[in-house]
Design a protein around this motif. Sequence first.
Motif, PDB file in Angstrom:
ATOM      1  N   GLY A   1      37.478  53.696  43.110  1.00 22.01           N
ATOM      2  CA  GLY A   1      38.793  54.116  42.613  1.00 22.01           C
ATOM      3  C   GLY A   1      39.893  53.220  43.155  1.00 22.01           C
ATOM      4  N   SER A   2      41.098  53.765  43.251  1.00 19.03           N
ATOM      5  CA  SER A   2      42.219  52.944  43.722  1.00 19.03           C
ATOM      6  C   SER A   2      43.061  53.704  44.740  1.00 19.03           C
ATOM      7  N   ARG A   3      43.836  52.918  45.490  1.00 22.56           N
ATOM      8  CA  ARG A   3      44.733  53.451  46.526  1.00 22.56           C
ATOM      9  C   ARG A   3      45.994  52.609  46.538  1.00 22.56           C
ATOM     10  N   THR A   4      47.050  53.196  47.053  1.00 23.85           N
ATOM     11  CA  THR A   4      48.275  52.450  47.271  1.00 23.85           C
ATOM     12  C   THR A   4      48.351  52.091  48.746  1.00 23.85           C
ATOM     13  N   TYR A   5      48.576  50.810  49.029  1.00 26.00           N
ATOM     14  CA  TYR A   5      48.674  50.323  50.399  1.00 26.00           C
ATOM     15  C   TYR A   5      50.090  49.829  50.660  1.00 26.00           C
ATOM     16  N   MET A   6      50.571  50.044  51.886  1.00 29.14           N
ATOM     17  CA  MET A   6      51.854  49.505  52.287  1.00 29.14           C
ATOM     18  C   MET A   6      51.615  48.204  53.049  1.00 29.14           C
ATOM     19  N   LEU A   7      52.314  47.155  52.623  1.00 27.47           N
ATOM     20  CA  LEU A   7      52.184  45.858  53.266  1.00 27.47           C
ATOM     21  C   LEU A   7      53.103  45.769  54.474  1.00 27.47           C
ATOM     22  N   ALA A   8      52.916  44.716  55.271  1.00 23.76           N
ATOM     23  CA  ALA A   8      53.700  44.540  56.499  1.00 23.76           C
ATOM     24  C   ALA A   8      55.200  44.477  56.219  1.00 23.76           C
ATOM     25  N   ASP A   9      55.605  43.982  55.035  1.00 25.77           N
ATOM     26  CA  ASP A   9      57.031  43.888  54.707  1.00 25.77           C
ATOM     27  C   ASP A   9      57.598  45.184  54.134  1.00 25.77           C
ATOM     28  N   GLY A  10      56.776  46.240  54.062  1.00 25.16           N
ATOM     29  CA  GLY A  10      57.232  47.543  53.575  1.00 25.16           C
ATOM     30  C   GLY A  10      56.990  47.758  52.086  1.00 25.16           C
ATOM     31  N   SER A  11      56.633  46.713  51.369  1.00 25.83           N
ATOM     32  CA  SER A  11      56.362  46.869  49.934  1.00 25.83           C
ATOM     33  C   SER A  11      55.005  47.549  49.752  1.00 25.83           C
ATOM     34  N   LYS A  12      54.795  48.095  48.545  1.00 26.75           N
ATOM     35  CA  LYS A  12      53.546  48.792  48.247  1.00 26.75           C
ATOM     36  C   LYS A  12      52.802  48.052  47.148  1.00 26.75           C
ATOM     37  N   ILE A  13      51.465  48.134  47.227  1.00 26.10           N
ATOM     38  CA  ILE A  13      50.620  47.467  46.242  1.00 26.10           C
ATOM     39  C   ILE A  13      49.453  48.393  45.904  1.00 26.10           C
ATOM     40  N   GLN A  14      49.075  48.400  44.629  1.00 24.20           N
ATOM     41  CA  GLN A  14      47.939  49.191  44.169  1.00 24.20           C
ATOM     42  C   GLN A  14      46.683  48.326  44.277  1.00 24.20           C
ATOM     43  N   CYS A  15      45.675  48.825  44.976  1.00 21.23           N
ATOM     44  CA  CYS A  15      44.426  48.089  45.186  1.00 21.23           C
ATOM     45  C   CYS A  15      43.247  48.993  44.868  1.00 21.23           C
ATOM     46  N   ARG A  16      42.106  48.363  44.582  1.00 23.68           N
ATOM     47  CA  ARG A  16      40.879  49.132  44.393  1.00 23.68           C
ATOM     48  C   ARG A  16      40.244  49.369  45.763  1.00 23.68           C
TER      49      ARG A  16
END
Length: 168
Positions: A80-95
């Motif tokens: 499935g997928s999850r939302t991850y927060m990057l070091a700069d505070g932005s979010k990205i959708q990843c599997r």
Amino acid sequence: SNVLVAILLCLSLAAFSRPAAAEDIPLRNVDGFYKAPVRLNNVVTLDFALDTGAADVSMSDDVVTALMRSGAIAPGDLRGSRTYMLADGSKIQCRALVIRTMAVGSNQASDVEGSTCPGKALLLLGQSFFKKLGSVSIDFQKNVMIVKPGAVEVAAVAPPPAAAASSA
């Protein structure tokens, strides 16, 4: 007399059991990132950047696609997928994915949580792997990651070197 036998047996076992020996894993410093060779699912070895701030192991979609073609990762490993927060505070959708086995040196961890994200990114060795190894430290003078097994998930993938007798 049974109690005496049990006590002697416990003392004998304590005398012969030694803590697992620490293992030095060589690191390479590439563009400011310390990288370690990691064997995935007993198929391929890739250099991962150590990232103790990352929650999970992370790979780019390109790398995961290539690993799927080689058989190192199976379609069933994707979860499935999850939302991850990057070091700069932005979010990205990843599997999300589960890596069946990952090994550094002779230490292997099973069912390691990871992610595969769009774009070209470093292979990151995150906390989902480190926490399964027991004790992990870095010696920056020797450029090694020191792994001292201690977690139940760790299994030897090669015969460990003979433990040297130590005096306390």
